[in-house]
Design an enzyme around this catalytic site. Structure first.
Site, PDB file in Angstrom:
ATOM      1  N   PHE A 107       0.825  -1.373  -0.019  1.00 26.22           N
ATOM      2  CA  PHE A 107      -0.163  -0.022  -0.095  1.00 26.22           C
ATOM      3  C   PHE A 107       0.918   1.343  -0.071  1.00 26.22           C
ATOM      4  CE2 PHE A 107      -3.308  -2.801   2.065  1.00 26.22           C
ATOM      5  CZ  PHE A 107      -3.714  -2.995   0.847  1.00 26.22           C
ATOM      6  N   LYS A 171     -16.741  -2.226   7.766  1.00 20.36           N
ATOM      7  CA  LYS A 171     -16.722  -1.898   9.390  1.00 20.36           C
ATOM      8  C   LYS A 171     -15.361  -2.423   9.809  1.00 20.36           C
ATOM      9  CE  LYS A 171     -19.320  -5.397  11.695  1.00 20.36           C
ATOM     10  NZ  LYS A 171     -18.328  -6.275  12.013  1.00 20.36           N
ATOM     11  N   ASP A 200     -22.635  -2.066   5.712  1.00 17.25           N
ATOM     12  CA  ASP A 200     -23.129  -2.933   6.882  1.00 17.25           C
ATOM     13  C   ASP A 200     -24.002  -3.976   6.262  1.00 17.25           C
ATOM     14  OD1 ASP A 200     -25.031  -4.114   8.679  1.00 17.25           O
ATOM     15  OD2 ASP A 200     -24.689  -2.118   9.872  1.00 17.25           O
ATOM     16  N   HIS A 201     -23.413  -5.154   6.192  1.00 15.50           N
ATOM     17  CA  HIS A 201     -24.017  -6.180   5.340  1.00 15.50           C
ATOM     18  C   HIS A 201     -25.631  -6.538   5.713  1.00 15.50           C
ATOM     19  CE1 HIS A 201     -22.417  -8.982   8.378  1.00 15.50           C
ATOM     20  NE2 HIS A 201     -23.466 -10.080   7.706  1.00 15.50           N
ATOM     21  N   LYS A 205     -29.495  -7.458   3.595  1.00 15.28           N
ATOM     22  CA  LYS A 205     -30.312  -8.802   3.703  1.00 15.28           C
ATOM     23  C   LYS A 205     -31.994  -8.259   3.397  1.00 15.28           C
ATOM     24  CE  LYS A 205     -27.587 -10.684   7.521  1.00 15.28           C
ATOM     25  NZ  LYS A 205     -27.137 -11.924   7.303  1.00 15.28           N
ATOM     26  N   HIS A 263     -24.842  -3.342  13.296  1.00 14.19           N
ATOM     27  CA  HIS A 263     -26.082  -3.999  12.799  1.00 14.19           C
ATOM     28  C   HIS A 263     -27.119  -3.888  13.694  1.00 14.19           C
ATOM     29  CE1 HIS A 263     -22.756  -5.964  10.433  1.00 14.19           C
ATOM     30  NE2 HIS A 263     -22.790  -6.783  11.166  1.00 14.19           N
ATOM     31  N   LYS A 361     -21.943 -14.892  21.130  1.00 15.76           N
ATOM     32  CA  LYS A 361     -21.295 -15.882  20.256  1.00 15.76           C
ATOM     33  C   LYS A 361     -21.507 -17.088  21.000  1.00 15.76           C
ATOM     34  CE  LYS A 361     -18.349 -13.486  17.142  1.00 15.76           C
ATOM     35  NZ  LYS A 361     -19.089 -13.564  15.745  1.00 15.76           N
TER      36      LYS A 361
HETATM   37  C1  BG6 Z   1     -20.213  -9.440  11.301  1.00 20.63           C
HETATM   38  C2  BG6 Z   1     -19.174  -9.714  12.542  1.00 20.63           C
HETATM   39  O1  BG6 Z   1     -20.203  -8.222  10.713  1.00 20.63           O
HETATM   40  O2  BG6 Z   1     -21.238 -10.278  11.246  1.00 20.63           O
HETATM   41  C3  BG6 Z   1     -19.095 -11.141  12.852  1.00 20.63           C
HETATM   42  O3  BG6 Z   1     -18.053  -8.970  12.390  1.00 20.63           O
HETATM   43  C4  BG6 Z   1     -20.307 -11.879  12.676  1.00 20.63           C
HETATM   44  O4  BG6 Z   1     -18.715 -11.405  14.090  1.00 20.63           O
HETATM   45  C5  BG6 Z   1     -21.192 -11.665  11.260  1.00 20.63           C
HETATM   46  O5  BG6 Z   1     -20.025 -13.415  12.800  1.00 20.63           O
HETATM   47  C6  BG6 Z   1     -22.507 -12.065  11.153  1.00 20.63           C
HETATM   48  O6  BG6 Z   1     -23.022 -12.235  10.081  1.00 20.63           O
HETATM   49  P1  BG6 Z   1     -24.289 -12.909   9.556  1.00 20.63           P
HETATM   50  O7  BG6 Z   1     -24.596 -12.534   8.312  1.00 20.63           O
HETATM   51  O8  BG6 Z   1     -23.713 -14.289   9.389  1.00 20.63           O
HETATM   52  O9  BG6 Z   1     -25.300 -13.025  10.602  1.00 20.63           O
END
Ligand code: BG6
Length: 509
Positions: A107, A171, A200-201, A205, A263, A361
């Site tokens: 980089f 993130k 923010d995935h 969804k 999230h 977790k």
């Molecule tokens: C991520 C976290 O953003 O989301 C992880 O950093 C987590 O720790 C994950 O396991 C969970 O994503 P999903 O889509 O499987 O609920």
């Protein structure tokens, strides 16, 4: 432009595909990482296979590896074979592979960034990418400033006339308010706010997007979506996995920074916000921000927040080690792997309605849901024994894995007496729709290429979320060690006590 449209799925008459990216390319920094292999590369292929990418779409990898373009293409090929959702089609693959380039380099290496600039120009000529490139920073946050500055220095951040340049970042967006602000300052020094897409995935969804559809495309929920009818809201994100190989990232960060800051607070904002004036990024931001700004922490966090750490236990029939025994974890670590907190929202709609957030977790099972729990009926004309077993009505949005929605209500048990029991009415995506959901990353990458920012948190939301979390983290830091909970359980006893104190209990999804 050399490449022609293939569009196999679009040609098949699929009417769901109106949004197709124009001429463009994607550059991924940190292309050798897990996220890139498991999510980004397969998502790009799936988009191409669904006919949503332009024929000349190009993918450039940048990393410290001694690879040629062909080696990179092979890595992408393997990732696609292992993780793509749609079937493998040789002709789609070939078209995509012709637009793959690899830039070896560090980089800090100016020559590598010059090679990148030339590759981008070459692709504009050979593939018709039109100068439109998104730069995906799939790299540790401490690298962001370096990469972003290099993009500026080598003229990659500013779009040539009539084209666009965008930056995509993952993130964590900082680890507290101060660092988030510093990060934003670095980004905004190089890119305009509209050029920055924060992933923010969860917002990618389907079920999360459906919160807005449910609330604002229907008449039946909004009238009761307020303090007059809702008793409380529970937002749960439970995972059965431990930290896996992510000790380096996770230790010192913990569950609240990892998923509540982003999230869960996004889920809260979507659940609590007012109807946006339009379905566009600006209107959504306005309403989400108002909701986040109205969040109030309990005066005393002691009885209303819990952090925990998983101990050894049994999960899925296997014995698993505790957090402190995981590889790479400091045995005296106080990092939370479980967090629960009670929040209020100070506005006319929600005053007095607690929002309970929890995540962890190594819990009983993987489930994310939002449960809007209603007040009890104000009066029952039936014999009290008839309604004894009756819970409160609830509307539960099942985010995953069993995507859909459940409504719980009381119903008469068949028979000669007036006995009433809880029943549920279910909506399941798999049963109601034949269309398959795109993976969150597919949707989000497509949106980046389209310049559609609806599903991307803006920096104001990020900062607002840190303002909520920082005092909680600060409180925890000064109050002993996290409570232990057995792996495979539903979290520390303290979390059950926290709700019991309010006369409520957590759902066992
Ligand atoms: C991520 C976290 O953003 O989301 C992880 O950093 C987590 O720790 C994950 O396991 C969970 O994503 P999903 O889509 O499987 O609920």
């Amino acid at each position: 432009m050399t490449a022609e449209w293939l569009n196999p799925l679009r040609d098949a008459g699929d009417r769901r595909l109106p949004r197709i990216a124009g001429p463009s390319g994607l550059v991924i920094f940190g292309v050798t990482g897990d996220l890139s292999r498991k999510k980004l590369m397969p998502a790009v292929y799936d988009l191409a296979n669904r006919g949503l990418l332009p024929p000349g779409f190009s993918l450039v990898g940048f990393a410290r590896r001694d690879w040629e373009d062909e080696d990179f293409a092979q890595i992408v090929h393997d990732a696609v074979r292992d993780h793509a959702r749609t079937e493998f089609r040789e002709e789609v693959w070939q078209q995509l592979a012709e637009g793959m380039r690899f830039i070896p380099g560090d980089f800090g290496d100016d020559e590598a960034f010059e090679r990148l600039r030339k590759a981008v120009e070459e692709l504009d000529g050979s593939r018709g990418t039109g100068g439109n490139f998104a730069f995906y920073l799939s790299v540790p946050p401490k690298m962001f400033p370096k990469v972003v500055k290099q993009l500026k220095k080598h003229g990659l951040a500013s779009p040539p006339e009539g084209s666009w340049r965008r930056a995509v970042i993952e993130k964590p967006f900082g680890h507290d308010l101060t660092s988030a602000r510093e990060l934003n300052a670095v980004l905004h020094d190089v890119f305009d706010p509209e050029q920055v897409f924060r992933i923010d995935h969860y917002l990618g969804k389907e079920t999360v997007q459906n919160i807005l559809a449910l609330r604002f495309a229907n008449q039946m929920y909004e009238p009761i979506w307020n303090r007059s009818y809702v008793d409380h809201v529970q937002i749960t994100m439970a995972e059965d996995i431990g930290i896996g190989g992510r000790a380096g990232y996770y230790d010192g960060i913990g569950s609240a920074r990892d998923v509540i800051q982003n999230h869960l607070l996004q889920l809260l904002a979507l659940t609590a916000m007012e109807e946006p004036a339009a379905f566009d990024a600006g209107s959504l931001l306005t309403e989400k921000l108002k909701a986040l700004r109205a969040v109030r922490l309990p005066e005393d966090l002691g009885p209303h927040s819990v952090r925990g750490q998983y101990a050894a236990g049994w999960q899925g029939g296997e014995q698993v080690v505790g957090y402190l025994e995981e590889d790479g974890i400091d045995p005296s670590s106080t990092t939370d792997t479980y967090a629960a907190v009670k929040l209020g929202i100070d506005n006319r709609r929600w005053a007095g309605v607690p929002f309970y957030l929890r995540t962890g977790k190594r819990l009983g099972r993987r489930v994310t849901e939002i449960a809007v729990v209603l007040q009890r009926a104000p009066h029952s004309p039936f014999d009290s024994t008839a309604t004894e077993e009756l819970g409160q009505n609830a509307i539960v949005i099942r985010v995953q894995p069993d995507e859909g929605m459940t409504v719980r209500f009381g119903s008469k048990v068949p028979g000669t007496s007036m006995e009433i029991r809880d029943v549920t009415m279910d909506f399941a995506y798999g049963e109601s729709f034949t269309e398959s959901s795109p993976e969150a990353y597919e949707r989000l990458i497509l949106d980046v290429l389209l310049g559609d920012a609806n599903l991307f948190p803006r920096h104001q939301e990020v900062e607002e979320s840190w303002k909520i979390l920082d005092p909680i983290e600060e409180y925890w830091a000064g109050h002993g060690r996290p409570a232990q909970y057995a792996s495979g359980s539903w979290g520390p006893e303290e979390a059950d006590e926290m709700l019991a104190r309010d006369g409520r209990s957590w759902r066992r999804p």
